[in-house]
Design an enzyme around this catalytic site. Structure first.
Site, mmCIF file in Angstrom:
data_model
loop_
_atom_site.group_PDB
_atom_site.id
_atom_site.type_symbol
_atom_site.label_atom_id
_atom_site.label_comp_id
_atom_site.label_asym_id
_atom_site.label_seq_id
_atom_site.Cartn_x
_atom_site.Cartn_y
_atom_site.Cartn_z
ATOM 1 C CD1 TRP A 44 -7.878 -7.296 2.599
ATOM 2 C CD2 TRP A 44 -8.327 -9.048 1.295
ATOM 3 N NE1 TRP A 44 -8.641 -8.174 3.322
ATOM 4 C CE2 TRP A 44 -8.935 -9.259 2.551
ATOM 5 C CE3 TRP A 44 -8.490 -10.027 0.296
ATOM 6 C CZ2 TRP A 44 -9.663 -10.412 2.847
ATOM 7 C CZ3 TRP A 44 -9.223 -11.172 0.591
ATOM 8 C CH2 TRP A 44 -9.796 -11.365 1.862
ATOM 9 C CG ASP A 103 8.655 -0.972 6.200
ATOM 10 O OD1 ASP A 103 7.552 -1.028 5.630
ATOM 11 O OD2 ASP A 103 8.993 -1.787 7.106
ATOM 12 C CB VAL A 149 -0.982 -0.013 1.188
ATOM 13 C CG1 VAL A 149 -1.763 1.285 1.255
ATOM 14 C CG2 VAL A 149 -1.927 -1.207 1.072
ATOM 15 C CG LEU A 181 -4.902 -16.708 -4.169
ATOM 16 C CD1 LEU A 181 -3.972 -16.839 -2.974
ATOM 17 C CD2 LEU A 181 -5.982 -17.783 -4.115
ATOM 18 C CG HIS A 226 3.794 -13.367 5.807
ATOM 19 N ND1 HIS A 226 4.993 -14.025 5.848
ATOM 20 C CD2 HIS A 226 3.721 -12.663 6.951
ATOM 21 C CE1 HIS A 226 5.623 -13.720 6.960
ATOM 22 N NE2 HIS A 226 4.870 -12.880 7.647
ATOM 23 C CB VAL A 244 7.429 5.851 12.300
ATOM 24 C CG1 VAL A 244 6.626 7.016 12.853
ATOM 25 C CG2 VAL A 244 8.013 6.191 10.931
ATOM 26 C CE1 TYR A 296 -5.141 -18.294 0.071
ATOM 27 C CE2 TYR A 296 -6.790 -17.665 1.698
ATOM 28 C CZ TYR A 296 -5.474 -17.690 1.272
ATOM 29 O OH TYR A 296 -4.494 -17.119 2.046
ATOM 30 C CB THR A 301 -7.536 -7.993 -3.775
ATOM 31 O OG1 THR A 301 -7.138 -9.328 -3.515
ATOM 32 C CG2 THR A 301 -8.649 -7.964 -4.787
ATOM 33 C CG ASP A 328 -30.651 13.157 0.622
ATOM 34 O OD1 ASP A 328 -29.950 12.432 1.373
ATOM 35 O OD2 ASP A 328 -31.816 12.863 0.305
ATOM 36 C CG HIS A 352 -5.293 -16.070 6.791
ATOM 37 N ND1 HIS A 352 -6.275 -16.992 6.554
ATOM 38 C CD2 HIS A 352 -4.669 -15.892 5.592
ATOM 39 C CE1 HIS A 352 -6.249 -17.348 5.284
ATOM 40 N NE2 HIS A 352 -5.280 -16.705 4.690
#
Ligand code: FAD
Length: 767
Positions: free
Chosen positions: A315, A32, A12, A49, A45, A166, A233, A317, A501, A207
């Protein structure tokens, strides 16, 4: 360009540095704590997908852009994807997901078991009922994609530093140990470590991901596979199979727990039941990543922390699409896509407690592959926010759903004895969270009067010497009107997108009460308010009943000395008075298209207000009515719901809200960008078979080609037809135009209608 520091060089942070520098902001520093670019964060990691299909148009759009970009960077293996069904319910869900794909422009097809087998030879046809195939899905090589985007950013002047932790975010930069790194803007893209640095409502959860030994008969380049019925998956990796599992209990942690093959035994057994003959697991890990209370990312500025932005809980994705939207937002002042689902400021204060984030984050993990109905209520913590009428509603057998933490009655079992019209049968999906009682409540409202709990709808008090001028500038309509006037207006952004609105009631020279859509409106108004204007959220301290129906005046008149005649208390006006013993503010407005008032009181008077209205209602046949009836009634009248029917991506004219734009009232936010001739229009459809009731987000087709999507839908009990609002090309928006709605595996015929369908002259409201 401003000095930007991005915390985190995961996918990201790298994507954002690329998108910012591509837009000319080149003073970008990315820090980082880990080594570049295999930092040890989630990206390191991720098996990568990418399944693009998503109920959310915005999320599907993020994924589409990510695929295109990583393909162009040479970091994407476009092997396609298959989601398989082993139950009829899942097969129906795959058809529904196929609909999302069509609606959001992603090519997809539902395959037979034999076709699944042909694409993925280990899948025996007798084990599945079908599959959803998306040929453009595939595998992102996440670390490569991070590196490639970082290199593009570096070539434009960005600087990346590894092994720089940081330790604090400061007003004018960040702290790295004893060093201050100055910045005008800081974007926290620290992944699941975000909450250690900033107010980031996410939960880090581990996970399981494991890799088998070499699999016989597994060709390279097979599609990625999802078996959601077992929370699994799969991906091929060097002749072996990588298997991810969400079948285990949520593991809240911010350190990666050691992996033990025996913990994976049940998932491996499930995997073997689908893909016989799989070898044992050779290695695995418990990788950690972020879950939010509603499953969406956290993007945008942090309220009360000038210069601090989040790009969190994203993600792989969606990474490039998110980065593009955040970069547009920073550089251009507004993103080109609707981000209300992802906005950091979408949560209410009551949704930000650690316990709420923990409970809902765990639920998001458990439900990640579940079949979710749009009206399925969330679980704990419930009940969290209740209106003062809650106990009365329980006594009336309310069936609740939940939104923004509030309990909201859908219908009341106590109304089971009311007459119900003849209704066509419903399919299982449309019958969920629905009751014929809603029809009875809707008709009782049209014939007599319904009492609707409007307490959860957000209310603001805008006060101060500059209040009128401020609201004139923020609103699309003229609101600086005499005390007692109520105005319907839009909050536009600088690009003339509809941010909200609202109703604006002037209660005093320097005092306005606003009915708004969500906490986003509150944040928007606060961010723009000058020093002499105070914007306060009064929702929790007040309550509201909609008293709507032809007998509303008969119900209310005996309770007050105020003259409620149309000539004395006109449509779209407000008065303060008493209803019996209860001081109230009454607004003569209606969201159902009937005579009536919204009655406001302070919260501690709520039970007394309800009892007063209830007792007075007995003689006119008043009923308590819920949201299920409300949705039907509002759609019969063509009243829009912000966030569903229109968003900041839509302009007022296309959304059918041009009547709320008054160009004569001077300058206001968004005015300069208004264009009257958008290419699309929000249209009213009815379904020709008279029985199919869409749920929303279904694709609409013309001549077999997807041309738009359904926003809101409900059965119209007074008009005797299913109603669906849908965005269509303007050329197809003429009444009489035939279209089709893809509903699960059916194509149902529908027709564009002149709107509103019910009482088009509004005579019932103005009497
Ligand atoms: P990260 O990659 O975690 O990057 C954050 C960075 O911030 C890290 O490099 C970290 O070192 C740095 N950082 C943190 N704190 C500080 C600090 N104080 N100072 C400096 N730097 C700091 N997603 C998919 O789309 N598809 C998948 O198949 C998929 N599978 C997954 C499987 C596993 C096992 C895991 C763990 C995740 C998976 N994900 C998948 C999720 C995906 O990996 C993450 O959502 C994504 O990588 C998050 O990217 P990020 O850049 O936000 O976070």
């Amino acid at each position: 360009s401003p000095r930007v520091v991005i915390v985190g060089a995961g996918i990201v942070g790298c994507a954002l540095a690329d998108e910012l520098t591509a837009r000319g902001w080149t003073d970008v520093t990315v820090l980082d704590r880990g080594p570049l670019f295999r930092t040890g964060g989630s990206t390191s990691h991720a098996p990568g997908l990418v399944f693009q299909v998503n109920p959310s148009r915005t999320m599907a759009g993020f994924a589409r852009y990510t695929v295109e970009k990583y393909l162009a960077l040479g970091c994407f293996d476009q092997v396609g994807s298959i989601e398989v069904a082993t139950t009829p319910e899942r097969l129906a869900e795959l058809h529904r997901r196929h609909g999302f794909a069509l609606a959001w422009g992603i090519a997809a097809r539902v395959l037979s078991p034999a076709e699944c087998h042909a694409l993925f030879p280990l899948l025996e046809p007798d084990r599945v009922l079908g599959g959803l195939h998306v040929p453009t899905d595939g595998l992102a090589r996440a670390v490569d994609a991070a590196r490639a985007q970082a290199q593009a950013a570096i070539a434009r002047g960005a600087v990346f530093h590894g092994r720089q932790e940081v330790t604090a975010l400061e007003d004018d930069g960040v702290r790295v140990g004893d060093r201050h790194v100055p910045a005008d803007l800081v974007v926290c893209a620290a992944g699941y470590w975000g909450p250690k640095l900033a107010p980031v409502p996410l939960l880090p959860l581990a996970h399981q991901y494991a890799v088998t030994g070499p699999v016989r008969g597994l060709p390279s380049g097979v599609p990625i596979l999802r078996h959601q019925d077992r929370d699994l998956y799969f991906r091929e990796t060097a002749g072996c199979l990588g298997i991810g599992s969400y079948a285990h209990d949520p593991m809240p942690t911010d350190v990666e727990p050691p992996f033990a093959a025996e913990q994976f035994a049940a998932s491996l057994a499930d995997a073997r039941a689908l893909l016989p003959g799989l070898p044992d697991i050779e290695h695995g890990l418990n990788g950690v990543f972020s879950f939010t209370p509603d499953g969406f990312p956290l993007l945008g500025p942090v309220e009360g922390r000038p210069g601090l932005w989040l790009a969190e809980a994203v993600w792989v994705t969606h990474s490039a699409g998110v980065a593009r939207a955040v970069a547009e937002w920073l550089v251009d002042g507004r993103p080109s896509v609707d981000l209300h689902e992802c906005d950091t400021q979408r949560f209410e204060e009551a949704q930000l407690s650690p316990s709420y984030v923990n409970a809902r984050g765990q639920r998001a993990f458990v439900e990640v592959y579940d079949v979710i109905h749009p009206l399925d209520p969330a679980g704990d913590p419930r009940p969290l926010r209740v209106s003062p009428f809650y106990a009365r509603h329980i006594a009336l057998g309310a069936r609740f759903t939940e939104g923004a933490g509030w309990e909201r009655p859908l219908w009341f079992e106590a109304n089971a004895g009311l007459p119900v019209p003849d209704l066509p049968p419903r399919d299982v999906w449309a019958a969920r969270h629905w009751s014929p009682i809603a029809a009875a409540e809707a008709l009782a409202t049209r014939e007599r009067v319904g009492l609707f709990d409007l307490t959860p709808l957000k209310r603001l008090a805008v006060t101060g010497p500059g209040a009128a001028a401020f609201l004139q500038r923020m609103c699309s309509n003229h609101v600086d009107r005499p005390v007692g006037a109520v105005t319907y207006a839009l909050l536009l952004d600088e690009g003339a997108g509809v941010r909200g609105d609202i109703t604006v009631a002037r209660l005093g020279p320097r005092e306005f009460q606003l009915g708004v859509n969500s906490s986003l409106d509150l944040a928007w108004l606060r961010a723009h308010a000058p020093a002499d204007v105070h914007v306060a959220d009064i929702t929790g301290g007040t309550c509201c009943v909609g008293v709507w129906g032809p007998a509303a005046r008969d119900l209310l008149a005996p309770l007050t000395t105020l003259d409620l005649a149309h000539e004395a208390f006109g449509y779209f006006t407000a008065r303060r008075t008493h209803l019996d013993a209860v001081p109230v503010t009454m607004l003569r407005v209606s969201y159902v298209g009937e005579l009536g008032w919204e009655v406001y009181a302070s919260a501690e008077l709520g039970p007394r207000l309800w009892d007063t209205l209830w007792a007075a209602g007995a003689s006119v046949g008043a009923v308590a009515a819920g949201r299920s009836a409300l949705t039907s009634l509002r759609l019969e009248k063509g009243y829009r719901a912000w966030g569903v029917d229109m968003t900041a991506q839509d302009d007022p004219y296309s959304a059918g809200l041009g009547f709320a734009v008054n160009l004569a009232h001077g300058d206001f936010v968004g005015r300069a960008a208004l264009r009257p001739d958008g290419p699309r229009a929000l249209c009213c459809l009815t379904v020709d078979d008279g029985r199919t009731v869409p749920a929303g987000r279904e694709p609409v087709l013309a001549d077999g080609v997807p041309v738009g999507h359904v926003t809101s839908a409900a059965y119209g009990y007074s008009v005797g037809a299913p109603i669906a609002y849908a965005w269509l090309p303007r050329a197809l928006s003429t009444p009489g135009q035939p279209v089709e709605i893809a509903y699960f595996d059916e194509r149902v015929a529908a027709t564009v209608r002149a709107a509103p369908l019910f009482d088009p002259t509004g005579s019932r409201i103005r009497r």
